[in-house]
Design a protein around this motif. Structure first.
Motif, mmCIF file in Angstrom:
data_model
loop_
_atom_site.group_PDB
_atom_site.id
_atom_site.type_symbol
_atom_site.label_atom_id
_atom_site.label_comp_id
_atom_site.label_asym_id
_atom_site.label_seq_id
_atom_site.Cartn_x
_atom_site.Cartn_y
_atom_site.Cartn_z
ATOM 1 N N THR A 120 17.920 188.558 86.262
ATOM 2 C CA THR A 120 17.086 189.560 86.913
ATOM 3 C C THR A 120 17.996 190.627 87.512
ATOM 4 O OG1 THR A 120 15.547 187.815 87.502
ATOM 5 C CG2 THR A 120 15.295 189.922 88.665
ATOM 6 N N ILE A 121 17.672 191.885 87.305
ATOM 7 C CA ILE A 121 18.549 192.953 87.787
ATOM 8 C C ILE A 121 17.768 193.922 88.659
ATOM 9 C CG2 ILE A 121 20.125 194.819 87.134
ATOM 10 C CD1 ILE A 121 20.479 193.367 84.432
ATOM 11 N N LEU A 122 18.270 194.136 89.875
ATOM 12 C CA LEU A 122 17.713 195.151 90.757
ATOM 13 C C LEU A 122 18.789 196.229 90.904
ATOM 14 C CD1 LEU A 122 15.206 195.719 92.466
ATOM 15 C CD2 LEU A 122 16.303 194.596 94.368
ATOM 16 N N VAL A 123 18.479 197.431 90.435
ATOM 17 C CA VAL A 123 19.494 198.489 90.394
ATOM 18 C C VAL A 123 18.952 199.739 91.084
ATOM 19 C CG1 VAL A 123 18.736 199.159 88.061
ATOM 20 C CG2 VAL A 123 20.987 199.860 88.848
ATOM 21 N N SER A 124 19.797 200.401 91.866
ATOM 22 C CA SER A 124 19.350 201.638 92.512
ATOM 23 C C SER A 124 20.087 202.822 91.915
ATOM 24 C CB SER A 124 19.605 201.576 94.025
ATOM 25 O OG SER A 124 20.984 201.652 94.286
ATOM 26 N N THR A 125 19.455 203.978 91.931
ATOM 27 C CA THR A 125 20.088 205.186 91.400
ATOM 28 C C THR A 125 19.426 206.437 91.961
ATOM 29 O OG1 THR A 125 20.587 206.447 89.390
ATOM 30 C CG2 THR A 125 18.597 205.134 89.344
ATOM 31 N N PRO A 126 20.210 207.501 92.165
ATOM 32 C CA PRO A 126 19.596 208.776 92.532
ATOM 33 C C PRO A 126 19.235 209.607 91.304
ATOM 34 C CG PRO A 126 21.973 208.945 92.724
ATOM 35 C CD PRO A 126 21.684 207.569 92.194
ATOM 36 N N TYR A 127 19.621 209.134 90.102
ATOM 37 C CA TYR A 127 19.353 209.897 88.879
ATOM 38 C C TYR A 127 17.980 209.530 88.319
ATOM 39 C CZ TYR A 127 24.340 210.989 88.813
ATOM 40 O OH TYR A 127 25.590 211.412 89.131
ATOM 41 N N MET A 128 17.065 210.504 88.372
ATOM 42 C CA MET A 128 15.687 210.258 87.923
ATOM 43 C C MET A 128 15.634 209.914 86.440
ATOM 44 S SD MET A 128 13.755 211.063 90.639
ATOM 45 C CE MET A 128 14.671 211.161 92.187
ATOM 46 N N ASP A 129 16.564 210.476 85.654
ATOM 47 C CA ASP A 129 16.478 210.265 84.202
ATOM 48 C C ASP A 129 16.830 208.831 83.819
ATOM 49 O OD1 ASP A 129 19.126 210.549 84.892
ATOM 50 O OD2 ASP A 129 19.673 211.732 83.140
ATOM 51 N N GLU A 130 17.341 208.035 84.765
ATOM 52 C CA GLU A 130 17.660 206.647 84.453
ATOM 53 C C GLU A 130 16.444 205.738 84.594
ATOM 54 O OE1 GLU A 130 21.088 205.720 86.831
ATOM 55 O OE2 GLU A 130 22.416 206.881 85.544
ATOM 56 N N ALA A 131 15.352 206.259 85.183
ATOM 57 C CA ALA A 131 14.151 205.448 85.392
ATOM 58 C C ALA A 131 13.642 204.871 84.080
ATOM 59 C CB ALA A 131 13.067 206.288 86.055
ATOM 60 N N GLY A 132 13.734 205.673 83.015
ATOM 61 C CA GLY A 132 13.205 205.258 81.721
ATOM 62 C C GLY A 132 13.872 204.016 81.152
ATOM 63 N N MET A 133 15.065 203.666 81.654
ATOM 64 C CA MET A 133 15.778 202.496 81.151
ATOM 65 C C MET A 133 15.279 201.203 81.798
ATOM 66 S SD MET A 133 17.860 204.306 79.366
ATOM 67 C CE MET A 133 19.293 203.337 78.884
ATOM 68 N N CYS A 134 14.441 201.322 82.851
ATOM 69 C CA CYS A 134 14.001 200.145 83.603
ATOM 70 C C CYS A 134 12.639 199.657 83.108
ATOM 71 C CB CYS A 134 13.877 200.482 85.091
ATOM 72 S SG CYS A 134 15.388 201.127 85.808
ATOM 73 N N ASP A 135 12.371 198.330 83.305
ATOM 74 C CA ASP A 135 11.040 197.802 83.002
ATOM 75 C C ASP A 135 10.029 198.381 83.988
ATOM 76 O OD1 ASP A 135 12.104 196.174 81.024
ATOM 77 O OD2 ASP A 135 12.587 194.591 82.466
ATOM 78 N N ARG A 136 10.360 198.285 85.268
ATOM 79 C CA ARG A 136 9.517 198.894 86.295
ATOM 80 C C ARG A 136 10.412 199.583 87.307
ATOM 81 N NH1 ARG A 136 5.903 195.673 89.623
ATOM 82 N NH2 ARG A 136 7.549 194.087 89.495
ATOM 83 N N VAL A 137 9.851 200.578 87.993
ATOM 84 C CA VAL A 137 10.631 201.279 89.010
ATOM 85 C C VAL A 137 9.804 201.444 90.274
ATOM 86 C CG1 VAL A 137 12.024 202.598 87.372
ATOM 87 C CG2 VAL A 137 9.898 203.574 88.214
ATOM 88 N N ALA A 138 10.511 201.524 91.402
ATOM 89 C CA ALA A 138 9.897 201.945 92.652
ATOM 90 C C ALA A 138 10.558 203.268 93.009
ATOM 91 C CB ALA A 138 10.142 200.912 93.743
ATOM 92 N N LEU A 139 9.743 204.286 93.278
ATOM 93 C CA LEU A 139 10.286 205.568 93.719
ATOM 94 C C LEU A 139 10.325 205.542 95.243
ATOM 95 C CD1 LEU A 139 8.322 207.998 91.344
ATOM 96 C CD2 LEU A 139 10.428 206.726 90.920
ATOM 97 N N ILE A 140 11.496 205.785 95.815
ATOM 98 C CA ILE A 140 11.658 205.630 97.266
ATOM 99 C C ILE A 140 12.201 206.908 97.881
ATOM 100 C CG2 ILE A 140 13.928 204.528 96.957
ATOM 101 C CD1 ILE A 140 13.274 202.818 99.454
ATOM 102 N N GLN A 141 11.661 207.254 99.052
ATOM 103 C CA GLN A 141 12.051 208.491 99.730
ATOM 104 C C GLN A 141 11.838 208.290 101.232
ATOM 105 O OE1 GLN A 141 13.117 211.554 98.907
ATOM 106 N NE2 GLN A 141 12.450 212.846 100.594
ATOM 107 N N SER A 142 12.835 208.600 102.032
ATOM 108 C CA SER A 142 12.742 208.480 103.495
ATOM 109 C C SER A 142 12.174 207.132 103.940
ATOM 110 C CB SER A 142 11.867 209.597 104.077
ATOM 111 O OG SER A 142 12.358 210.839 103.668
#
Lengths: 316, 247
Positions: A199-221
């Protein structure tokens, strides 16, 4: 949810986060980092936490890897509570912090040996898991870790986080400051690890990497804006989106923004993306023509970055 | 003919037997937004250090803002602005103190500083935060302020080293709006970025591979030349040829 429900969730999910809140500082000078966020990660999932600096990604990772206590809420990793069962969690997770944290004055091989030994295992035992990644730096196995290039440090850090075959892998901004080619290679490596069942939990500031994930959470403040599969988040973008470009992009953008049918307009690569209030674009296009502004227009398919921008503005 | 703010001819830097920058030649026009791309380790930072007067070339020639990089590097420093993601403002000074400090270093008069500070704060919607410590500002605001401080002394040229790293997508675009405005006022912008969509916002883009400039043109010509749909594709096609390992 009753106690039984929490226990069941713990069993079902590789990571379960329930209303976790955390602030830094004290008294007058309190900085909230996380405002009660909740989400679950399924076993074997590649889950992305996507957001800019200061969103709370690192705070969340530190809570889940038991390095920091939450103020409120509960969380579990691989069925174990992050507060009460922290020792069990530490044995079974791998963590690659955003900052290079290996021993600079040990060699490549010594670092990997060290992490294997701490977890009561050996490089030989789990070599097949790290082989693809470690083989790329093995020619430099006698070099000090501090003398490696950025890309090689990243590969060594990932090898060290994997050498005890963790069930859950936490990667905090592994691709920040890394060029586009190395970023693509890194995501290829993650896909191969996912195939191993980690299981992999990965964080990134690059929006274009979202497509590589099964699911994403968008987080801000410190708040989750949205959580779903990348394709479902894009499907939820309800407004009509146009892409316009012209010889004078700055004048074009100002003219677009001044029209009443436009909900939002912003530069997007070689185009401006225009979010319309309604489905009919003829009013806007006619207005631009009447004002003698040269442009070409086409329909655009939104991507995760368009969604993030709209969600951010709704939140404000 | 358009005025050139940077002219580089076979500019080279060697460290021992390693050639970090290998005879690069290019010009940058006044008021241009010039994107300086390359993989990690391609030689971008070394090239920027030579152009900003911080490092002497091994061979080749260059003038920046009309000054020679060998003999007039102190004058270069006075006539350029610089900001990066890492080094920008003093966190323990207020917004107003940071502006005054940097403008003072560049020798600006008190009345100039006073008048322009008011205008800059209004432009950034920071008038209400003028006396707050910089560390209390969100990252995106800090970066916009850092850029405004870097061009406060009205340099002819500003170097931006990954100015938008980690910044949210809305603020990233507001930042580029500031870049456009500066360029329209005649300030030349020399910028590096890992966001390939930002390469599209530049008038011209150069791409460094293994110490050399392998491509240089407007984004639309580059895409045509490489049969690519986006600058991301152009970059990948070029950077994959690299022999050097990163950094």
């Amino acid at each position: 949810m009753g106690n039984g429900g929490v226990k069941l969730k713990r069993k079902m999910y590789a990571v379960s986060v329930n209303n976790i809140a955390k602030s830094y500082g004290a008294k007058k000078n309190v900085t909230p980092a996380l405002h009660g966020i909740s989400f679950d990660v399924k076993p074997g999932e590649l889950f992305g936490l996507i957001g800019p600096d200061g969103a709370g990604k690192t705070t969340l990772f530190r809570i889940l890897t038991t390095l920091l206590l939450p103020d409120k809420g509960t969380a579990s990793v691989d069925g174990f509570d992050v507060v009460n069962a922290y020792k069990s969690i530490r044995r079974r997770v791998g963590y690659m912090p955003g900052r290079f944290s290996l021993y600079q004055d040990l060699t490549v091989k010594e670092n990997l040996d060290f992490f294997a030994t701490i977890f009561n295992t050996s490089i030989e035992k789990n070599y097949d898991l790290v082989k693809d990644i470690y083989a790329q730096i093995e020619p430099f196995s006698n070099r000090m870790a501090g003398k490696l290039s950025g890309g090689m440090k990243q590969k060594l850090a990932l090898s060290c986080a994997l050498i005890h075959r963790p069930s859950v892998l936490f990667l905090d901004e592994p691709t920040t400051g890394v060029d586009a080619v190395s970023r693509k290679e890194f995501w290829e490596m993650l896909k191969r690890l996912k195939a191993e069942g980690i299981t992999i939990l990965v964080s990134t500031p690059y929006m274009d990497e979202a497509g590589m994930c099964d699911r994403v959470a968008l987080i801000q403040s410190g708040r989750l804006l949205e959580m779903d599969t990348p394709s479902a988040i894009i499907r939820d973008f309800s407004k009509k989106l146009l892409a316009l470009k012209g010889p004078d992009m700055l004048t074009l953008l100002q003219a677009i923004r001044s029209h009443k049918d436009v909900a939002d307009a912003y530069p997007f690569g070689e185009f401006h993306h225009v979010v319309l209030e309604q489905d009919d674009e003829s009013g806007l296009l006619g207005y631009l023509q009447d004002n003698g502004i040269a442009f070409e227009a086409k329909m655009a398919v939104p991507d995760i970055e368009d969604c993030f921008i709209q969600l951010m503005k709704e939140e404000r | 003919m358009r005025e050139k703010v940077i002219i580089a001819e076979k500019l080279t830097k060697r460290f021992g037997d390693f050639t970090a920058v290998d005879a690069i030649s290019f010009d940058v026009n006044k008021g241009e937004i010039f994107g300086f791309l390359g993989a990690n380790g391609a030689g971008k930072t070394t090239a920027m250090r030579m152009l900003s007067g911080l490092s002497l070339p091994t061979s080749g020639n260059a003038t920046v803002a009309g000054f020679d990089v060998y003999r007039e590097n102190e004058k270069i420093k006075r006539n350029i602005g610089y900001m990066s993601q890492k080094f920008s403002l003093y966190e323990d000074l207020t917004v107003r103190e940071n502006i005054r400090f940097y403008a003072g270093i560049y020798g600006k008069s008190s009345s100039f500083i006073r008048d322009k500070t008011t205008a800059v704060l209004q432009r950034l919607h920071l008038t209400g935060e003028a006396d707050k410590l910089v560390k209390s500002l969100p990252l995106g605001w800090k970066q916009k302020l850092a850029f405004s401080v870097a061009i406060f002394h009205e340099p002819r040229l500003v170097f931006l080293d990954e100015p938008t790293g980690g910044v949210d997508p809305v603020t990233r675009r507001e930042f580029w709006q500031l870049i456009y405005e500066a360029a329209a006022e005649g300030i030349t912008v020399f910028v590096t970025t890992h966001y390939m969509d930002e390469a599209e916002y530049c008038d011209r883009v150069s791409i460094m591979v293994d110490g050399r400039i392998d491509a240089l043109d407007s984004p639309s010509v580059l895409k045509q030349q490489f049969g690519a749909r986006s600058m991301d594709d152009v970059f990948l096609k070029l950077a994959r040829k690299a022999q050097r390992t990163a950094d």
